[in-house]
Structures are given as structure tokens and as C-alpha cells.
Design a protein around this motif. Sequence first.
Motif, PDB file in Angstrom:
ATOM      1  N   PRO A 101     -57.967 -28.135  50.937  1.00 35.48           N
ATOM      2  CA  PRO A 101     -58.188 -29.433  51.952  1.00 35.48           C
ATOM      3  C   PRO A 101     -56.759 -29.495  52.452  1.00 35.48           C
ATOM      4  CG  PRO A 101     -59.287 -29.640  49.610  1.00 35.48           C
ATOM      5  CD  PRO A 101     -58.562 -28.452  49.588  1.00 35.48           C
ATOM      6  N   THR A 102     -55.645 -29.450  51.622  1.00 35.90           N
ATOM      7  CA  THR A 102     -54.423 -29.499  52.191  1.00 35.90           C
ATOM      8  C   THR A 102     -53.990 -28.707  53.337  1.00 35.90           C
ATOM      9  OG1 THR A 102     -53.675 -30.648  50.095  1.00 35.90           O
ATOM     10  CG2 THR A 102     -51.704 -29.982  51.675  1.00 35.90           C
ATOM     11  N   LEU A 103     -54.544 -27.576  53.088  1.00 31.67           N
ATOM     12  CA  LEU A 103     -54.041 -26.297  53.994  1.00 31.67           C
ATOM     13  C   LEU A 103     -55.135 -26.214  55.275  1.00 31.67           C
ATOM     14  CD1 LEU A 103     -53.591 -23.324  51.423  1.00 31.67           C
ATOM     15  CD2 LEU A 103     -51.850 -24.477  52.673  1.00 31.67           C
ATOM     16  N   LYS A 104     -56.194 -26.913  55.257  1.00 37.19           N
ATOM     17  CA  LYS A 104     -57.040 -27.151  56.285  1.00 37.19           C
ATOM     18  C   LYS A 104     -56.493 -27.089  57.699  1.00 37.19           C
ATOM     19  CE  LYS A 104     -61.904 -28.352  57.498  1.00 37.19           C
ATOM     20  NZ  LYS A 104     -62.951 -29.434  57.339  1.00 37.19           N
ATOM     21  N   ASN A 105     -55.679 -27.991  57.933  1.00 41.62           N
ATOM     22  CA  ASN A 105     -55.096 -28.055  59.112  1.00 41.62           C
ATOM     23  C   ASN A 105     -54.234 -26.823  59.824  1.00 41.62           C
ATOM     24  OD1 ASN A 105     -56.220 -30.777  59.517  1.00 41.62           O
ATOM     25  ND2 ASN A 105     -54.238 -31.726  58.869  1.00 41.62           N
ATOM     26  N   VAL A 106     -53.587 -26.251  58.757  1.00 41.77           N
ATOM     27  CA  VAL A 106     -52.972 -25.178  59.112  1.00 41.77           C
ATOM     28  C   VAL A 106     -53.770 -24.016  59.329  1.00 41.77           C
ATOM     29  CG1 VAL A 106     -52.135 -24.208  56.978  1.00 41.77           C
ATOM     30  CG2 VAL A 106     -50.778 -23.724  58.808  1.00 41.77           C
ATOM     31  N   LEU A 107     -55.009 -23.785  58.694  1.00 49.50           N
ATOM     32  CA  LEU A 107     -55.644 -22.714  58.942  1.00 49.50           C
ATOM     33  C   LEU A 107     -56.609 -22.853  60.079  1.00 49.50           C
ATOM     34  CD1 LEU A 107     -57.112 -22.411  55.231  1.00 49.50           C
ATOM     35  CD2 LEU A 107     -55.441 -20.999  56.261  1.00 49.50           C
ATOM     36  N   GLU A 108     -56.732 -23.997  60.320  1.00 51.02           N
ATOM     37  CA  GLU A 108     -57.304 -24.247  61.880  1.00 51.02           C
ATOM     38  C   GLU A 108     -56.514 -23.885  62.910  1.00 51.02           C
ATOM     39  OE1 GLU A 108     -58.872 -28.440  61.767  1.00 51.02           O
ATOM     40  OE2 GLU A 108     -60.484 -27.904  60.443  1.00 51.02           O
ATOM     41  N   ARG A 109     -55.109 -23.969  62.644  1.00 52.14           N
ATOM     42  CA  ARG A 109     -54.327 -23.835  63.905  1.00 52.14           C
ATOM     43  C   ARG A 109     -54.256 -22.052  63.904  1.00 52.14           C
ATOM     44  NH1 ARG A 109     -51.096 -27.977  61.325  1.00 52.14           N
ATOM     45  NH2 ARG A 109     -49.700 -26.361  60.221  1.00 52.14           N
ATOM     46  N   ALA A 110     -54.175 -21.498  62.590  1.00 45.48           N
ATOM     47  CA  ALA A 110     -54.337 -20.092  62.611  1.00 45.48           C
ATOM     48  C   ALA A 110     -55.813 -19.513  63.725  1.00 45.48           C
ATOM     49  CB  ALA A 110     -54.419 -19.641  61.287  1.00 45.48           C
ATOM     50  N   ASP A 111     -56.879 -20.455  63.225  1.00 46.23           N
ATOM     51  CA  ASP A 111     -58.067 -19.925  63.968  1.00 46.23           C
ATOM     52  C   ASP A 111     -57.862 -20.195  65.383  1.00 46.23           C
ATOM     53  OD1 ASP A 111     -60.800 -19.449  63.963  1.00 46.23           O
ATOM     54  OD2 ASP A 111     -61.218 -21.528  64.373  1.00 46.23           O
ATOM     55  N   LYS A 112     -57.550 -21.217  65.713  1.00 48.96           N
ATOM     56  CA  LYS A 112     -57.159 -21.577  67.048  1.00 48.96           C
ATOM     57  C   LYS A 112     -56.312 -20.498  67.910  1.00 48.96           C
ATOM     58  CE  LYS A 112     -58.186 -26.388  66.899  1.00 48.96           C
ATOM     59  NZ  LYS A 112     -57.724 -28.100  67.128  1.00 48.96           N
ATOM     60  N   ALA A 113     -55.367 -20.036  67.042  1.00 48.37           N
ATOM     61  CA  ALA A 113     -54.399 -19.055  67.734  1.00 48.37           C
ATOM     62  C   ALA A 113     -55.128 -17.695  67.699  1.00 48.37           C
ATOM     63  CB  ALA A 113     -53.141 -18.752  66.828  1.00 48.37           C
ATOM     64  N   GLY A 114     -56.283 -17.386  67.366  1.00 49.92           N
ATOM     65  CA  GLY A 114     -57.072 -16.121  67.379  1.00 49.92           C
ATOM     66  C   GLY A 114     -57.106 -15.450  66.300  1.00 49.92           C
ATOM     67  N   ILE A 115     -56.577 -15.997  64.986  1.00 51.01           N
ATOM     68  CA  ILE A 115     -56.340 -15.198  63.882  1.00 51.01           C
ATOM     69  C   ILE A 115     -57.822 -15.215  63.069  1.00 51.01           C
ATOM     70  CG2 ILE A 115     -55.158 -15.137  61.689  1.00 51.01           C
ATOM     71  CD1 ILE A 115     -52.580 -16.246  63.252  1.00 51.01           C
ATOM     72  N   ALA A 116     -58.170 -13.992  62.719  1.00 50.26           N
ATOM     73  CA  ALA A 116     -59.539 -14.033  61.641  1.00 50.26           C
ATOM     74  C   ALA A 116     -59.218 -14.244  60.315  1.00 50.26           C
ATOM     75  CB  ALA A 116     -60.351 -12.612  61.988  1.00 50.26           C
ATOM     76  N   LEU A 117     -59.782 -15.135  59.538  1.00 47.37           N
ATOM     77  CA  LEU A 117     -59.479 -15.541  58.255  1.00 47.37           C
ATOM     78  C   LEU A 117     -60.576 -14.948  57.227  1.00 47.37           C
ATOM     79  CD1 LEU A 117     -58.597 -19.410  59.034  1.00 47.37           C
ATOM     80  CD2 LEU A 117     -57.042 -17.419  58.875  1.00 47.37           C
ATOM     81  N   PHE A 118     -59.692 -14.597  56.208  1.00 48.20           N
ATOM     82  CA  PHE A 118     -60.711 -14.056  55.024  1.00 48.20           C
ATOM     83  C   PHE A 118     -60.093 -14.543  53.731  1.00 48.20           C
ATOM     84  CE2 PHE A 118     -60.764 -11.126  58.417  1.00 48.20           C
ATOM     85  CZ  PHE A 118     -62.060 -10.735  58.495  1.00 48.20           C
ATOM     86  N   ALA A 119     -60.866 -14.895  52.702  1.00 51.94           N
ATOM     87  CA  ALA A 119     -60.565 -15.649  51.689  1.00 51.94           C
ATOM     88  C   ALA A 119     -60.695 -15.024  50.276  1.00 51.94           C
ATOM     89  CB  ALA A 119     -61.065 -17.049  51.635  1.00 51.94           C
ATOM     90  N   HIS A 120     -60.053 -15.198  49.097  1.00 58.75           N
ATOM     91  CA  HIS A 120     -60.045 -14.906  47.837  1.00 58.75           C
ATOM     92  C   HIS A 120     -60.585 -16.295  47.177  1.00 58.75           C
ATOM     93  CE1 HIS A 120     -60.078 -13.511  43.799  1.00 58.75           C
ATOM     94  NE2 HIS A 120     -58.735 -13.898  43.550  1.00 58.75           N
ATOM     95  N   ASP A 121     -61.607 -16.334  46.443  1.00 54.18           N
ATOM     96  CA  ASP A 121     -61.659 -17.534  45.586  1.00 54.18           C
ATOM     97  C   ASP A 121     -61.744 -18.688  46.489  1.00 54.18           C
ATOM     98  OD1 ASP A 121     -62.643 -15.992  43.459  1.00 54.18           O
ATOM     99  OD2 ASP A 121     -60.806 -16.695  42.171  1.00 54.18           O
TER     100      ASP A 121
END
Length: 340
Positions: free
Chosen positions: A104-124
Amino acid sequence: MYKIQMRLTGLFAAGAAVLLVAGCGTAAGSGQTDDAFTVGMTLPTAQNSTIEAIADGLRAEVENAGGKLVTADSQLQIDKQISDIDTFISEEVDAIVVFPLDFPTLKNVLERADKAGIALFAHDALMTNATPETLSPVRAQVMTGRSQQAEEAADFIEQQTGGTGKVAAIGIAAPVNTNIFLLDKFSQQVKQRPNLELVGQKGNPTDDAAGARPLAEGFLTQHPDLSAVFTYNDPSAIGAAAAAAAAGKDVVVTGFNASQDGLDAVKSGAIDATWDYKPVEIGQTLGRLAIESAVKGNEVGLNYQMDVAMVTKKNVDSFVPWDDRVKQIEDGKYLGLPIE
């Protein structure tokens, strides 16, 4: 055993654990890409051998495809992890991998990465099967069998103690979601066994044997008839076992991760069992998902589960070291989960 929920790579999802991005052209019929690409991985702590092994497996797979992995150590500080991700975004890396301390604390920065065109993949990310909506903006996650480990550890303790006794649990002191999930699952498993009693849970402040030993000493002082100690990692198991030995107590002790110190402790009989986290395979699977989805543009699944494997004195000699697994990946062997 693995679980997959297929979907188009154009869908996005969100999570909390290892996240990754990538994008480049590929050579037809080859794992190699036309252009070099860079993956940035933010480690929650570089002092943890399991996390390092995830990075090693990821690096081997990425480099086999012509890419490069760079890492940053968050030092268990959420603000630094956010900063590390922002740095990767500003440097326009082709890939970002993050094992989030708190999603939850990282959500904003992850959304910034997504808007920058970065594809995200996660562990757990969520540690349970998730939907595209609950994982947004993550494309896919690889989960560790934490529920499996908690159940198997409770079964093992029940068998080794004759089904009756007091059990203590040691986790990490930091509010890490994966640790909270594991300890909660173990607590639920103990409650399902009427003749086992969970007498307490404490957090290891230093993530090592030295931090766990006084916690175990406290449990043993408070409960002289303690039967078992469940721990979240092998160093903590080693610390708990040392406390029991010093007190002259015969206590069942279980670890997790199957790091080299844990394997040595199982061989010597200092601890009774550990579980192979399969971090190298997890890292390679994440690398393959990134290459297939973000680099090649192929469809991948949403949820993948890597089962863990119990290691005891009976089978420890057949354990394949993590370094040997990394070498196999470097030689072109795929050890991870099927992703199609």
C-alpha cells in the motif's frame, strides 16, 4: 505444482513483493533480444541470502537474453525503497524488480512506474491468487508456498512431538507483509491441532541467529516445558536451537529458506527441518515472464505458485545448492515454472 490464471499482457494489476519491467525487440526463435535491456531490482535487504539468490536467478536469465540487472538495497526502509524505484524510473531502465516491504505504501510509486510505460511483475504480491483488478498495475506475480510451509511445519512439529506440546514462533521484527502472512498461517495451523498450543510469537530485531537466541531463551524461561520453536528463517532457527541446547532442552526447531547455514544445521542435527524456498527458480521465472511478456509481447498468466520443499536429515545430502542452480541457468537450463 503451480497455479496459473491466464490473461492478456495488456491488462495491468497491483501487488507487493518482487516487481519487474522490461521492453525491447527480440531475435526470432531465440532467447536473445535485438537490443540490450536493463532491469533494476530493489532488494528489501541485501543481507538476506534468499533475496540475493532470487536476484542471482533473475540475473542469470536476463543476461542469457542479452540484458543487464542492476540492484539497489532498501535496507528494510520503505522510504529508501520508494526512492530506489523513483531512481530507476528517472534513469529509464527497461525493467524494475522490487520486493516490496509494504505494497500500500508503494502503490503511488508503482503507479508512476506504470505511467512511465514500465511493465510490472511481482513476487508474493498478495500471497493469494489475485485478479487483474486486485493486482493492478502488476502483470504477473510469482508466489512462494508460504501457506504450504506453514501447514507442513505444523504437521512436522505435531509428528515430532507426539501431537502434544507448547509451541513458540519467531518472526522478523519489521512489519514485512510476507512474514506477517507466514506467521498468521502457522498460527491458524496450530489452532487446528487441539493438543498443540501456541504460547507466543516474537520478532527478531536483527534478522540473524544472535537476534533470535534471546527470544528463544525468554520462551524457555517462561515455558520450561516448551516442545517446539517455529521460525521464519534459518538463522533464527539456529539461534533458537543454540538457546535450547544451552538450557539442556530437547526442543523441535524448524527453519525456512534452506540457506547454507540452515542446511549445515540440519546435517549436524542442530535444527530439525528447513524448507527450500527455491529462490533461484523464482528469480528465473520472473525473468522469463518479463522477457516473454514485456520484451517479446507474448501472453502470460497472472498467478504462478512455486511450491517449497521440506529438507530434513533424511534428504539434505541430495539438496542441490543454489549456486549450482544458477550455473545451470547460465548454461541455458530452465528451472522455473511453466509460464504458458
